[in-house]
Design a protein around this motif. Sequence first.
Motif, mmCIF file in Angstrom:
data_model
loop_
_atom_site.group_PDB
_atom_site.id
_atom_site.type_symbol
_atom_site.label_atom_id
_atom_site.label_comp_id
_atom_site.label_asym_id
_atom_site.label_seq_id
_atom_site.Cartn_x
_atom_site.Cartn_y
_atom_site.Cartn_z
ATOM 1 N N ASN A 101 0.795 -1.212 0.000
ATOM 2 C CA ASN A 101 0.000 0.000 0.000
ATOM 3 C C ASN A 101 0.832 1.268 0.000
ATOM 4 O O ASN A 101 0.403 2.298 -0.528
ATOM 5 C CB ASN A 101 -0.929 -0.004 1.225
ATOM 6 C CG ASN A 101 -2.060 0.996 1.118
ATOM 7 O OD1 ASN A 101 -2.607 1.219 0.042
ATOM 8 N ND2 ASN A 101 -2.432 1.591 2.220
ATOM 9 N N VAL A 102 2.024 1.218 0.601
ATOM 10 C CA VAL A 102 2.842 2.419 0.743
ATOM 11 C C VAL A 102 4.108 2.355 -0.111
ATOM 12 O O VAL A 102 4.373 3.247 -0.914
ATOM 13 C CB VAL A 102 3.217 2.643 2.225
ATOM 14 C CG1 VAL A 102 4.135 3.850 2.363
ATOM 15 C CG2 VAL A 102 1.965 2.835 3.066
ATOM 16 N N VAL A 103 4.883 1.281 0.061
ATOM 17 C CA VAL A 103 6.183 1.223 -0.614
ATOM 18 C C VAL A 103 6.022 1.155 -2.129
ATOM 19 O O VAL A 103 6.635 1.942 -2.868
ATOM 20 C CB VAL A 103 6.995 0.015 -0.098
ATOM 21 C CG1 VAL A 103 8.308 -0.097 -0.866
ATOM 22 C CG2 VAL A 103 7.258 0.153 1.400
ATOM 23 N N ALA A 104 5.203 0.214 -2.621
ATOM 24 C CA ALA A 104 5.006 0.100 -4.070
ATOM 25 C C ALA A 104 4.401 1.382 -4.633
ATOM 26 O O ALA A 104 4.814 1.881 -5.689
ATOM 27 C CB ALA A 104 4.109 -1.094 -4.385
ATOM 28 N N PHE A 105 3.422 1.939 -3.926
ATOM 29 C CA PHE A 105 2.781 3.185 -4.353
ATOM 30 C C PHE A 105 3.786 4.328 -4.371
ATOM 31 O O PHE A 105 3.872 5.090 -5.344
ATOM 32 C CB PHE A 105 1.624 3.501 -3.402
ATOM 33 C CG PHE A 105 0.812 4.700 -3.779
ATOM 34 C CD1 PHE A 105 -0.333 4.562 -4.538
ATOM 35 C CD2 PHE A 105 1.196 5.973 -3.384
ATOM 36 C CE1 PHE A 105 -1.094 5.677 -4.886
ATOM 37 C CE2 PHE A 105 0.452 7.090 -3.730
ATOM 38 C CZ PHE A 105 -0.697 6.941 -4.490
ATOM 39 N N ALA A 106 4.571 4.434 -3.299
ATOM 40 C CA ALA A 106 5.525 5.545 -3.194
ATOM 41 C C ALA A 106 6.640 5.432 -4.222
ATOM 42 O O ALA A 106 7.042 6.437 -4.824
ATOM 43 C CB ALA A 106 6.105 5.585 -1.779
ATOM 44 N N LEU A 107 7.166 4.221 -4.427
ATOM 45 C CA LEU A 107 8.247 4.057 -5.402
ATOM 46 C C LEU A 107 7.783 4.407 -6.811
ATOM 47 O O LEU A 107 8.517 5.035 -7.575
ATOM 48 C CB LEU A 107 8.777 2.624 -5.353
ATOM 49 C CG LEU A 107 9.587 2.259 -4.104
ATOM 50 C CD1 LEU A 107 10.017 0.798 -4.166
ATOM 51 C CD2 LEU A 107 10.807 3.166 -3.957
ATOM 52 N N ALA A 108 6.562 3.986 -7.151
ATOM 53 C CA ALA A 108 6.025 4.327 -8.469
ATOM 54 C C ALA A 108 5.831 5.839 -8.591
ATOM 55 O O ALA A 108 6.135 6.432 -9.638
ATOM 56 C CB ALA A 108 4.706 3.593 -8.702
ATOM 57 N N SER A 109 5.344 6.469 -7.522
ATOM 58 C CA SER A 109 5.168 7.927 -7.539
ATOM 59 C C SER A 109 6.510 8.644 -7.666
ATOM 60 O O SER A 109 6.639 9.623 -8.413
ATOM 61 C CB SER A 109 4.456 8.383 -6.263
ATOM 62 O OG SER A 109 3.181 7.807 -6.151
ATOM 63 N N LEU A 110 7.517 8.156 -6.926
ATOM 64 C CA LEU A 110 8.843 8.780 -6.989
ATOM 65 C C LEU A 110 9.458 8.640 -8.373
ATOM 66 O O LEU A 110 10.008 9.605 -8.919
ATOM 67 C CB LEU A 110 9.758 8.146 -5.941
ATOM 68 C CG LEU A 110 9.508 8.534 -4.480
ATOM 69 C CD1 LEU A 110 10.423 7.731 -3.559
ATOM 70 C CD2 LEU A 110 9.725 10.022 -4.272
ATOM 71 N N ALA A 111 9.374 7.437 -8.934
ATOM 72 C CA ALA A 111 9.947 7.224 -10.265
ATOM 73 C C ALA A 111 9.270 8.124 -11.294
ATOM 74 O O ALA A 111 9.933 8.752 -12.130
ATOM 75 C CB ALA A 111 9.807 5.755 -10.659
ATOM 76 N N GLY A 112 7.947 8.196 -11.221
ATOM 77 C CA GLY A 112 7.225 9.064 -12.147
ATOM 78 C C GLY A 112 7.564 10.529 -11.941
ATOM 79 O O GLY A 112 7.694 11.291 -12.918
ATOM 80 N N SER A 113 7.731 10.938 -10.690
ATOM 81 C CA SER A 113 8.064 12.332 -10.401
ATOM 82 C C SER A 113 9.441 12.703 -10.947
ATOM 83 O O SER A 113 9.631 13.797 -11.497
ATOM 84 C CB SER A 113 8.021 12.576 -8.889
ATOM 85 O OG SER A 113 6.732 12.332 -8.374
#
Length: 244
Positions: free
Chosen positions: A161-173
Amino acid sequence: MRFPDIGNWINSFQPADGLPPQELGAFMRWCLAGSWPALWLAAFLSALAGSMETVTALILGKVIDATALGPSGFFEGSNLWIVIAAVAFFLLIRPVAFGLSAASNSITVQPNVNPLVLSRLHRWTLGQNVTFFDDDFAGRIAQKQMQCARAVTDVASEVINVVAFALASLAGSVILLLAIDWRVALGFGVWLILYFALINWYLPRVRVRSAKRAGARAMVSGQVVDTITNIKTVKLFAHADHED
């Protein structure tokens, strides 16, 4: 049309293979064996939802750029397709992505991983000799099983819920900022390094205190449960002030 029963994608009471390992990573694999396909799918859906944040910023930027033509020309030419894409994204694609991510975690993972881990720990505990139960509080043994099952469930759920979501958000950012200006991306990278350093400093200290708190709570729970379980003996042979 019949929707798939995603609540049964994990066999909640599937027996484990062998004894629980002593190493943390191997123990986690032992606990979660048989649930990995569903966990990977949930992680992918969470990452997909995380990537929607970058797409959101990109689409909003396109819409704002389109306003340069003024109100009269906003819905003309290619701008019309930008507006249609934005409406479709915010009203359909983004809600569906977040809905699938939430459903996979709250319907497939959390309700099934907890009984999966708890049943495996309970089977292993019941296989111990009588001395094992004589040497410890019954309530503490039960509390440890419940705490461990919940901890493994929380780790699996939060990684999805957090790590996968955050990593995808960071990579996209990062990709989005590099497309705008590499200097902005560099500033974001510096902030990210400081953020991870802060986490690296806090986590070991939190882990030590969390372990002590869990052990103390299990001990107190064991004493209370054993006192109530053996209340006849307590009433016959113990003094109320001593028990207090």
